[in-house]
Design an enzyme around this catalytic site. Structure first.
Site, PDB file in Angstrom:
ATOM      1  N   ASN A 192       0.812  -1.219   0.000  1.00 39.31           N
ATOM      2  CA  ASN A 192       0.000   0.000   0.000  1.00 39.31           C
ATOM      3  C   ASN A 192       0.849   1.276   0.000  1.00 39.31           C
ATOM      4  O   ASN A 192       0.573   2.215  -0.738  1.00 39.31           O
ATOM      5  CB  ASN A 192      -0.948   0.009   1.205  1.00 39.31           C
ATOM      6  CG  ASN A 192      -2.076  -0.995   1.021  1.00 39.31           C
ATOM      7  OD1 ASN A 192      -2.666  -1.079  -0.044  1.00 39.31           O
ATOM      8  ND2 ASN A 192      -2.369  -1.772   2.056  1.00 39.31           N
ATOM      9  N   HIS A 222       8.834   3.786   7.903  1.00 37.17           N
ATOM     10  CA  HIS A 222       8.923   4.139   6.478  1.00 37.17           C
ATOM     11  C   HIS A 222       9.636   5.485   6.346  1.00 37.17           C
ATOM     12  O   HIS A 222       9.245   6.460   6.990  1.00 37.17           O
ATOM     13  CB  HIS A 222       7.533   4.299   5.857  1.00 37.17           C
ATOM     14  CG  HIS A 222       6.679   3.077   5.948  1.00 37.17           C
ATOM     15  ND1 HIS A 222       6.963   1.919   5.274  1.00 37.17           N
ATOM     16  CD2 HIS A 222       5.534   2.838   6.634  1.00 37.17           C
ATOM     17  CE1 HIS A 222       6.039   1.012   5.534  1.00 37.17           C
ATOM     18  NE2 HIS A 222       5.159   1.541   6.363  1.00 37.17           N
TER      19      HIS A 222
END
Ligand code: NAD
Length: 271
Positions: A192, A222
């Protein structure tokens, strides 16, 4: 008031319903649908003031302005064409499905033909606002570096094909480096974030992805680095898993609620 229908009554669907019920999002919660009817009915009965109806998808799309897909990548394939052909705008959470070029082109074309809007919340990542701004001029490079606890990567096709023994790793190890298009095939359950960045920036072929298995890490981390005509920036997020679905970062649900708030609010701050 916009009428919304939610498809997928799991963690994110539940968070959206509660935000609407608590008056945080100025929208009418019209209907819910889930492939498992019981999940939708349990969610309906947990709400105190809102009473959305449980409806099959074909009926739901007739009554709403906006469909929120928070179900699964498979659901994107079946739900979005029905919603768009009925003239509904759609907010998509299972963005990873858009890594499939054929599906992406088909859905974008349907949105154009039926004059509908598609919304992709930032999800589990931060920096999409900056990437959007940067894309108004040339972008030279976008890199996503994801660090995950090894168990979060187990079972991925890339790990199996290369015989990577995740449980034996003792230090942070770069296990994958490639384009977002390759990453999506190699780690289909972790797509995603790479998909959202690719859509916002320079596409699946040019976006670079690095995946690091990090023993001892309890959060998914991330980092996005962007270089372009504007200069460069780096963002970093350390995500806590949601209490109800450990595979989903809490931030992803907050980002869905926040996107709806922004849609309903006449004053919009940020790109
Ligand atoms: N954009 C992002 O960064 C981001 C981050 C986290 C999760 N997600 C995605 O959001 C989606 C929802 O996440 P969640 O944590 O709420 O999941 P969840 O598993 O808690 O809930 C999903 C619900 O959808 C239902 N469902 C599955 N397939 C369906 C179908 N074809 N039709 C109707 N209902 C269906 C399931 O029965 C379940 O109730 C997932 O696809 C997840 O990958 C996106």
């Amino acid at each position: 008031m916009l009428k919304i229908g939610i498809v997928g009554c799991g963690f994110i669907g539940g968070q959206i319903c509660r935000a609407i019920e608590h008056g945080e999002v100025g929208m009418e919660l019209y209907a819910l649908y889930d492939a498992t009817e019981e999940k939708a009915l349990t969610l309906v009965s947990s709400l105190e003031t809102c009473r959305p109806a449980y409806m099959e998808l074909e009926k739901l799309v007739e009554g709403v302005d906006l469909v929120v897909e928070c179900a699964s990548q498979t659901a994107v394939r079946s739900i979005l064409p029905v919603a768009l052909k009925a003239g509904c705008d759609v907010m998509v959470l299972s963005v990873g499905a858009f890594a499939d070029r054929e599906l992406r082109e088909e859905i974008f074309e349907l949105a154009r033909t039926h004059n509908c809007k598609l919304y992709f919340p930032s999800g589990a990542v931060v920096g999409i606002d900056g990437l959007n701004s940067a894309s108004a001029a040339e972008i030279f490079r976008v890199t996503l570096t994801t660090r995950k606890p090894p168990r979060g990567l187990s079972g991925a096709p890339f790990v199996l094909e290369h015989g990577i023994e995740l449980e034996k790793l003792e230090e942070d190890t770069l296990i994958f480096k490639g384009s977002a298009a390759e990453a999506v095939r190699a780690f289909p359950a972790n797509v995603n974030v790479a998909a959202t960045i690719s859509l916002a920036g320079i596409g699946f072929e040019r976006t670079e992805v690095r995946i690091i298995a990090a023993p001892g890490l309890s959060r998914n981390v991330h980092e996005i680095s962007v270089e372009g005509a504007f200069g460069k920036f780096t963002t970093r997020v350390e995500n806590l898993p949601s209490p109800e679905n450990p595979r989903t970062s809490y931030l992803a649900a907050l980002s869905a609620v926040s996107t709806l708030k922004k849609l309903a609010n006449p004053i919009k701050v940020g790109t």
